[in-house]
Design an enzyme around this catalytic site. Structure first.
Site, mmCIF file in Angstrom:
data_model
loop_
_atom_site.group_PDB
_atom_site.id
_atom_site.type_symbol
_atom_site.label_atom_id
_atom_site.label_comp_id
_atom_site.label_asym_id
_atom_site.label_seq_id
_atom_site.Cartn_x
_atom_site.Cartn_y
_atom_site.Cartn_z
ATOM 1 N NE ARG A 117 -1.133 -0.196 1.728
ATOM 2 C CZ ARG A 117 -1.588 -0.028 0.490
ATOM 3 N NH1 ARG A 117 -0.795 0.500 -0.439
ATOM 4 N NH2 ARG A 117 -2.819 -0.374 0.173
ATOM 5 N N GLY A 142 -10.087 -3.959 1.224
ATOM 6 C CA GLY A 142 -10.010 -5.141 2.065
ATOM 7 C C GLY A 142 -8.608 -5.699 2.231
ATOM 8 C CD1 TRP A 143 -5.288 -3.088 0.307
ATOM 9 C CD2 TRP A 143 -5.633 -4.415 -1.455
ATOM 10 N NE1 TRP A 143 -5.294 -2.299 -0.803
ATOM 11 C CE2 TRP A 143 -5.495 -3.083 -1.908
ATOM 12 C CE3 TRP A 143 -5.840 -5.426 -2.399
ATOM 13 C CZ2 TRP A 143 -5.576 -2.754 -3.268
ATOM 14 C CZ3 TRP A 143 -5.902 -5.077 -3.740
ATOM 15 C CH2 TRP A 143 -5.787 -3.753 -4.170
ATOM 16 C CG ASP A 144 -3.899 -1.435 3.388
ATOM 17 O OD1 ASP A 144 -2.769 -1.913 3.535
ATOM 18 O OD2 ASP A 144 -4.280 -0.908 2.327
ATOM 19 N NE ARG A 145 -9.429 1.468 5.898
ATOM 20 C CZ ARG A 145 -10.190 2.406 5.320
ATOM 21 N NH1 ARG A 145 -10.796 3.316 6.080
ATOM 22 N NH2 ARG A 145 -10.353 2.427 4.012
ATOM 23 C CB CYS A 174 -11.511 -1.195 4.856
ATOM 24 S SG CYS A 174 -10.266 -2.299 4.137
#
Length: 431
Positions: A279, A230-233, A227
């Protein structure tokens, strides 16, 4: 697996290519499946970040930067004829491409909903799909826009209900259309032109089907998923892929459910930078969505196993009843698929040797189901698959296999398999 790459060469390529991507988050192989590397990373760095980060590294490294240790010119043109920006992009993205090729990556799936991330008027990040010099033209690029973590606050505010939750594709910053080569969509029977009308469940399901189809293709090419940072989706889909392949018994076959859970949470999410505390404070609960979503991928269409090897389930058994089977009964093929196409040992004494071939079971009657449920009620560890009040002779003549599971103490906890012929048994699956 050191046999698939030379560790020293991989480290060198990573060290040289790291500046090409946002936050220095280089292409990293995280799953090995059928000899293919499934990789993750951030998106490409734009000139704003690239110059800022290289300058920062230059100052704090004493005037040298390992990223520029290689004097090789990636461009075949005379560097004097090109501007400084283009020379810098040629160099760093050339190293990135070398790393991708070393890992045999062909497919690049970009989850960004924008072509470039713009902050304070600067193009902070870019993407392979909008590289002006077409440096990534030799790769198969897929633009599969997926909402960022901010969208999952709406998921939480709707009492964690993703059904009917549709992303607003008309927002100003959303400018990356869905783009997938036709050759990759022909076998999926999905109308991709309707993607903007999909709710969060349907969109995630269809993207996961696409990823499974790509890695299950006949070629030997690897896959990169990214994404922006590179640390959620990215961990969402990497984690779903890992769990789905594990459930099919295709990777991590020695891991129990608690162990694969620990692996994907610790490795796919936290080690790669998912900021859970941040989050949660914002209500952007994409992490919770990932595991709550597993209930939506229980059908066979999400399995990487060949469908022709699966058989139908005798009617009347529920998913919960099938789930009560012991890990040893289920073997390594504890599929997320509600089909639960499970193989038994190829021989009574060959522990850990499984086959996906299956024989059709005779329809189980109400008495058999009642007997099975009764045995489960008295001992959750015990399962009985024989038809009630049927003689052993009748079972033999029908070619049936009776599976008896011992419900005695742990000292006599071995399972007994009685086989008729050489065909393995398939455990009944849910509807």
């Amino acid at each position: 697996f050191e046999s698939t790459v030379q560790v020293g060469k991989l480290q060198d390529l990573i060290n040289r290519s790291k500046m090409a991507r946002c936050r220095g988050r280089f292409v990293c192989p995280v799953i090995l499946y059928k000899g293919k590397h499934i990789c993750r990373s951030a998106t490409l760095a734009g000139w704003g970040e690239l110059y800022g980060r290289t300058g920062y590294n230059y100052i704090f490294s004493g005037g040298s930067d390992d990223a520029w240790a290689d004097a090789e010119d990636i461009s075949e043109e005379d560097p004097a004829l090109r501007n400084a920006d283009s020379q810098l992009f040629d160099k760093v993205r050339g190293h990135d491409i070398k790393l991708l090729r070393y890992l045999s990556v062909r497919y690049i799936c970009d989850l960004m909903v924008e072509n470039k991330k713009v902050k304070f008027g600067l193009n902070v990040t870019s993407s392979e799909k909008v590289d002006k010099a077409q440096r990534y033209a030799d790769f198969t690029l897929l633009s599969i826009p997926y909402p960022g973590c901010e969208f999952f606050k709406e998921y939480k505010d709707r009492d964690y209900t993703a059904e009917g939750l549709i992303f607003n594709w008309k927002q100003d910053y959303v400018d990356a259309p869905l783009s997938i080569p036709v050759s990759l969509t022909q076998s999926l029977n999905i109308d991709w032109s309707e993607y903007q009308s999909w709710d969060l469940i349907q969109q995630t399901q269809n993207y996961l089907k696409l990823l499974i189809s790509i890695i299950n293709s006949d070629d030997d090419s690897g896959l990169l998923v990214h994404c922006i940072s590179g640390w959620d989706r990215t961990p969402l889909f990497i984690s779903l892929l890992r769990l789905s392949l594990w459930a099919d018994g295709l990777i991590h076959v020695s891991l129990e459910p608690s162990e694969i859970l620990y692996l994907t949470v610790a490795y796919d999410w936290f080690l790669f930078g998912h900021m859970l505390v941040d989050r949660l404070s914002k209500g952007e609960e994409i992490f919770f969505f990932c595991f709550n979503f597993l209930k939506h991928i229980t059908s066979e269409e999400f399995s990487a196993l060949k469908s022709q090897r699966r058989k139908s389930l005798p009617p009347g058994f529920t998913l919960e009843e099938i789930c009560m089977l012991k890990q040893r009964d289920r073997g390594s093929t504890t599929s997320l698929s509600s089909d639960f196409s499970l193989g038994m040992e190829s021989s009574p004494g060959a522990a850990g040797s499984f086959t996906y071939e299956a024989v059709e079971l005779m329809p189980a009657g109400a008495q058999a189901q009642a007997a099975w449920r009764k045995s489960c009620a008295s001992s959750p560890q015990a399962t009985l698959w024989s038809r009630a009040q049927q003689s052993e002779d009748r079972l033999s003549s029908a070619g049936m296999v009776e599976v008896k599971s011992s419900s005695s103490s742990s000292s006599t906890h071995s399972d007994n398999f009685l086989r008729i012929g050489s065909s393995p048994l398939e455990v009944p699956r849910s509807r």
